[in-house]
Structures are given as C-alpha cells and as structure tokens.
Scaffold this motif. Structure first.
Motif, PDB file in Angstrom:
ATOM      1  N   LEU A  16       0.893  -1.059  -0.095  1.00 11.29           N
ATOM      2  CA  LEU A  16       0.055  -0.004  -0.107  1.00 11.29           C
ATOM      3  C   LEU A  16       0.969   1.153  -0.025  1.00 11.29           C
ATOM      4  O   LEU A  16       0.531   2.340  -0.464  1.00 11.29           O
ATOM      5  N   LEU A  17       1.884   1.284   0.927  1.00 12.45           N
ATOM      6  CA  LEU A  17       2.897   2.503   0.600  1.00 12.45           C
ATOM      7  C   LEU A  17       3.733   2.698  -0.503  1.00 12.45           C
ATOM      8  O   LEU A  17       3.700   3.638  -1.078  1.00 12.45           O
ATOM      9  N   ALA A  18       3.858   1.427  -1.225  1.00 11.00           N
ATOM     10  CA  ALA A  18       4.699   1.425  -2.452  1.00 11.00           C
ATOM     11  C   ALA A  18       3.848   2.019  -3.438  1.00 11.00           C
ATOM     12  O   ALA A  18       3.997   3.124  -4.355  1.00 11.00           O
ATOM     13  N   HIS A  19       2.315   1.624  -3.535  1.00 13.28           N
ATOM     14  CA  HIS A  19       1.479   2.243  -4.362  1.00 13.28           C
ATOM     15  C   HIS A  19       1.012   3.744  -4.120  1.00 13.28           C
ATOM     16  O   HIS A  19       1.171   4.514  -5.108  1.00 13.28           O
ATOM     17  N   ALA A  20       1.175   4.080  -2.764  1.00 11.10           N
ATOM     18  CA  ALA A  20       0.858   5.465  -2.504  1.00 11.10           C
ATOM     19  C   ALA A  20       2.199   6.400  -3.089  1.00 11.10           C
ATOM     20  O   ALA A  20       1.947   7.501  -3.395  1.00 11.10           O
ATOM     21  N   GLY A  25       5.400   9.617  -7.665  1.00 13.48           N
ATOM     22  CA  GLY A  25       6.382   9.934  -8.697  1.00 13.48           C
ATOM     23  C   GLY A  25       7.669   9.197  -8.255  1.00 13.48           C
ATOM     24  O   GLY A  25       8.759   8.918  -8.963  1.00 13.48           O
ATOM     25  N   TYR A  26       7.445   8.685  -6.805  1.00 11.75           N
ATOM     26  CA  TYR A  26       8.664   7.885  -6.558  1.00 11.75           C
ATOM     27  C   TYR A  26       8.713   6.324  -7.138  1.00 11.75           C
ATOM     28  O   TYR A  26       7.698   5.904  -7.425  1.00 11.75           O
ATOM     29  N   ARG A  27       9.900   5.931  -7.356  1.00 12.52           N
ATOM     30  CA  ARG A  27      10.151   4.397  -7.905  1.00 12.52           C
ATOM     31  C   ARG A  27      10.592   3.731  -6.507  1.00 12.52           C
ATOM     32  O   ARG A  27      11.236   4.029  -5.797  1.00 12.52           O
ATOM     33  N   CYS A  28       9.754   2.367  -6.564  1.00 11.85           N
ATOM     34  CA  CYS A  28       9.830   1.721  -5.349  1.00 11.85           C
ATOM     35  C   CYS A  28      10.356   0.190  -5.940  1.00 11.85           C
ATOM     36  O   CYS A  28       9.905  -0.235  -6.862  1.00 11.85           O
ATOM     37  N   LEU A  29      11.315  -0.298  -5.042  1.00 13.68           N
ATOM     38  CA  LEU A  29      11.879  -1.615  -5.470  1.00 13.68           C
ATOM     39  C   LEU A  29      11.523  -2.409  -4.318  1.00 13.68           C
ATOM     40  O   LEU A  29      11.906  -2.047  -3.124  1.00 13.68           O
ATOM     41  N   LYS A  30      10.341  -3.472  -4.424  1.00 11.48           N
ATOM     42  CA  LYS A  30       9.841  -4.152  -3.563  1.00 11.48           C
ATOM     43  C   LYS A  30      10.896  -5.461  -3.116  1.00 11.48           C
ATOM     44  O   LYS A  30      10.865  -6.479  -3.735  1.00 11.48           O
ATOM     45  N   LEU A  31      11.836  -5.429  -2.010  1.00 11.68           N
ATOM     46  CA  LEU A  31      12.492  -6.504  -1.749  1.00 11.68           C
ATOM     47  C   LEU A  31      11.971  -7.419  -0.627  1.00 11.68           C
ATOM     48  O   LEU A  31      12.625  -7.720   0.309  1.00 11.68           O
TER      49      LEU A  31
END
Length: 119
Positions: A16-20, A25-31
């Motif tokens: 949910l945080l990565a989506h928000a 405009g932030y890029r998120c890498l889900k490790l």
C-alpha cells in the motif's frame, strides 16, 4: 478490531505504501515479495523520480505501540530505525515520507509516537 499480524500483513502494508509513493512519482523496489525473497527482511527501497538519482530511503514495517503497525526507515550503515508514520493511512504516510525526504519535516523520536487505542 482484530489487527492482522505476520509477514503477510507487513507485506500488505508495504504494498500500500509503494502504491501511494508511486502516485507521487517515486520509484519503489520491493525487496520483500515472498516468492522472490521468502526469508529475507522486508525492505522497500524508495528512489527519487529521476533515474540518475540515488536511493533516498529504505522502508520497513514493524509492530508499534498500541498493537498497531508503523512505517520506519533504516538510516545509515548501523541500521537505526526512524519512525515515519503509522500504517493506518498509506497516503498520509507517503506525504510524510515525501516531506521528510525534501527536508520539510523532522522525523520524531520513538517516544513521540502517539498511541491510538481506537484501532
């Protein structure tokens, strides 16, 4: 209300945080995806929108006071944890993370976290 615990709940909060953050405009890498990293720590790398920029912050989720979840960031090589926001509202958490990354907000000390017994 029953608060879900465990790895699946933590992953859900990070998703949910990565989506928000993605909306900002932030890029998120889900490790932390279980199928890729089933025994690794749950880390969300948050990068600035510009491809040439470096990693800005690494986020984790932990249980917090009041039997809730909260978003924390890992600071520096000694991996200190800095509380950023409760997990109840990922959009508000993304706003806070954005403000912290842009230097507009100071991260509160652990003792400044307000417990919410209504959860």
């Amino acid at each position: 209300m029953q608060i879900p615990w465990g790895r699946a709940a933590a992953v859900g909060h990070l998703d949910l945080l990565a989506h928000a953050l993605g909306k900002k405009g932030y890029r998120c890498l889900k490790l932390y995806r279980a199928e890729q990293f089933p025994t690794r720590p749950l880390l969300l790398w948050v990068c600035t929108p510009r491809p040439g920029d470096r990693l800005k912050v690494v986020m984790i989720v932990h249980a917090a006071p009041g039997r809730t979840w909260a978003y924390y960031r890992i600071d520096g090589p000694e991996e200190r944890h800095g509380l950023l926001a409760p997990c109840g509202d990922p959009t508000a958490a993304a706003e806070r993370i954005d403000a912290v990354l842009n230097g507009a907000v100071r991260v509160p000390d652990e003792g400044q976290f307000e417990e919410d017994d209504s959860v």
